[in-house]
Motif scaffolding. Sequence first.
Motif, PDB file in Angstrom:
ATOM      1  N   LYS A 107       1.249  -1.420  -0.002  1.00  0.00           N
ATOM      2  CA  LYS A 107      -0.181  -0.400   0.405  1.00  0.00           C
ATOM      3  C   LYS A 107       1.003   1.167   0.224  1.00  0.00           C
ATOM      4  O   LYS A 107       0.340   2.475  -0.553  1.00  0.00           O
ATOM      5  N   SER A 108       1.940   0.965   1.059  1.00  0.00           N
ATOM      6  CA  SER A 108       2.888   2.785   0.615  1.00  0.00           C
ATOM      7  C   SER A 108       4.245   1.828   0.685  1.00  0.00           C
ATOM      8  O   SER A 108       4.570   0.140   0.078  1.00  0.00           O
ATOM      9  N   ILE A 109       5.247   2.570   0.206  1.00  0.00           N
ATOM     10  CA  ILE A 109       6.920   2.295   0.592  1.00  0.00           C
ATOM     11  C   ILE A 109       7.233   1.659   1.722  1.00  0.00           C
ATOM     12  O   ILE A 109       7.854   0.924   1.748  1.00  0.00           O
ATOM     13  N   ASP A 110       6.271   2.025   2.869  1.00  0.00           N
ATOM     14  CA  ASP A 110       6.246   1.620   4.381  1.00  0.00           C
ATOM     15  C   ASP A 110       6.588  -0.487   4.045  1.00  0.00           C
ATOM     16  O   ASP A 110       7.161  -0.984   5.131  1.00  0.00           O
ATOM     17  N   ASP A 111       5.665  -0.661   3.094  1.00  0.00           N
ATOM     18  CA  ASP A 111       5.262  -2.186   2.968  1.00  0.00           C
ATOM     19  C   ASP A 111       6.174  -2.817   1.902  1.00  0.00           C
ATOM     20  O   ASP A 111       6.335  -4.341   2.210  1.00  0.00           O
ATOM     21  N   LEU A 112       7.360  -2.424   1.660  1.00  0.00           N
ATOM     22  CA  LEU A 112       8.682  -2.554   0.851  1.00  0.00           C
ATOM     23  C   LEU A 112       9.508  -3.463   1.592  1.00  0.00           C
ATOM     24  O   LEU A 112      10.903  -3.281   0.757  1.00  0.00           O
ATOM     25  N   GLY A 113       9.668  -2.979   2.456  1.00  0.00           N
ATOM     26  CA  GLY A 113      11.304  -3.466   3.248  1.00  0.00           C
ATOM     27  C   GLY A 113      11.291  -4.565   3.395  1.00  0.00           C
ATOM     28  O   GLY A 113      10.911  -5.499   3.433  1.00  0.00           O
ATOM     29  N   GLY A 114      12.515  -4.386   2.344  1.00  0.00           N
ATOM     30  CA  GLY A 114      13.185  -6.100   2.231  1.00  0.00           C
ATOM     31  C   GLY A 114      13.492  -6.526   0.790  1.00  0.00           C
ATOM     32  O   GLY A 114      14.256  -7.205   0.144  1.00  0.00           O
ATOM     33  N   LYS A 115      12.205  -5.743   0.444  1.00  0.00           N
ATOM     34  CA  LYS A 115      12.141  -5.679  -1.306  1.00  0.00           C
ATOM     35  C   LYS A 115      13.732  -5.407  -2.201  1.00  0.00           C
ATOM     36  O   LYS A 115      14.261  -3.645  -1.626  1.00  0.00           O
ATOM     37  N   ARG A 116      13.363  -5.671  -3.507  1.00  0.00           N
ATOM     38  CA  ARG A 116      14.024  -4.413  -4.280  1.00  0.00           C
ATOM     39  C   ARG A 116      13.036  -3.496  -5.387  1.00  0.00           C
ATOM     40  O   ARG A 116      12.229  -4.102  -5.989  1.00  0.00           O
ATOM     41  N   VAL A 117      13.822  -2.056  -4.836  1.00  0.00           N
ATOM     42  CA  VAL A 117      12.846  -1.110  -5.397  1.00  0.00           C
ATOM     43  C   VAL A 117      14.076  -0.249  -6.206  1.00  0.00           C
ATOM     44  O   VAL A 117      15.218  -0.268  -6.104  1.00  0.00           O
ATOM     45  N   CYS A 118      13.379  -0.179  -7.615  1.00  0.00           N
ATOM     46  CA  CYS A 118      14.014   0.349  -8.568  1.00  0.00           C
ATOM     47  C   CYS A 118      14.213   2.255  -8.976  1.00  0.00           C
ATOM     48  O   CYS A 118      13.283   2.306  -8.884  1.00  0.00           O
TER      49      CYS A 118
END
Length: 321
Positions: A185-196
């Motif tokens: 739902k937001s950047i906070d939910d992407l911890g540990g994920k690959r973001v380009c």
Amino acid sequence: MVGVLGAGGCAAPPGPDTTGRRAHSTERAVPADVPAQAPADDQSCHPLESYRPQGALPRPGHMPAGSTMAAIVKRGRLIAGVDQNSYLFGYRNPLTGQLDGFEIELLKRISTALFGSPNRIQFKTISSDARLSVLQPDPKTRQSSVDIVIDSMTINCDRWKSVAFSTDYLDAGQRVLVPRSSTAKSIDDLGGKRVCAASGTTSIDTLKGLKKHPVVPVAVKDWTDCLMLMQLGQVDAVSTDDTILIGLAAQDPNTKLIGPRFTDEPHGIAMHQDQTDFVRFVNGVLERMRQDGSLTALEKQWLGANASSFVPPPSPAYKPE
């Protein structure tokens, strides 16, 4: 899977956006782990203040003697650093083979003010990490390769150390693009994920600075590379200015924007530090466009806005003199 459309896959910009995916939403939330911008060494820096136009714009082709503008007119062309991979901003139209987009149209207004013609521009396509360097003089020739750079560049104090900026012509903010299947739902939910994000941008710097919910930043040359990596499943999200993300989302309907803005990204046109007369001239062009409504019209045309969500271009701020 929808393939990336390279430098843009549509011949014309989209119509007004009624889906709630408007670039200029005023909603903004700062995640707890987004670091505040570090203060500039010079505490007197006010990055949004540029050089005030001096009087009315001169007639096209009749620039003040000895000015930067006169030298450009004498040469016969304006040399501009631009992107060719940011759909809606600066991209190569696949039907015409020509560069097109919101920022390309802004350059044409500057060309018209200089020459009386919108087509006296020599485009040099550059990557995000070359936006500052192309304005620096070559040590041997003492000449830089371009006169001006317009490429979705955030105005900040650090960049003022090497270039001079116009007034803010467009306010953006960092958001996130994910596949439609994503539950984030937001950047906070992407911890540990690959973001380009593209290298050489404030976006990749912000991703590297996340602390509470750190992501795995993936830096690439161009924004379309980010979209392709996400389509291939090699990254989980793309994060940059929402204005750029709208163009990426338009190229792939299997994506969606999530969350509010979590940074402020005022956009400026970059020029040589010592050519303040040219900065004033460009600011005069932007001011005229604000007053006659053409800057607002261009933004609506290219970025797609409806009456309920549209935020007009920002007012200019000038240095005290």
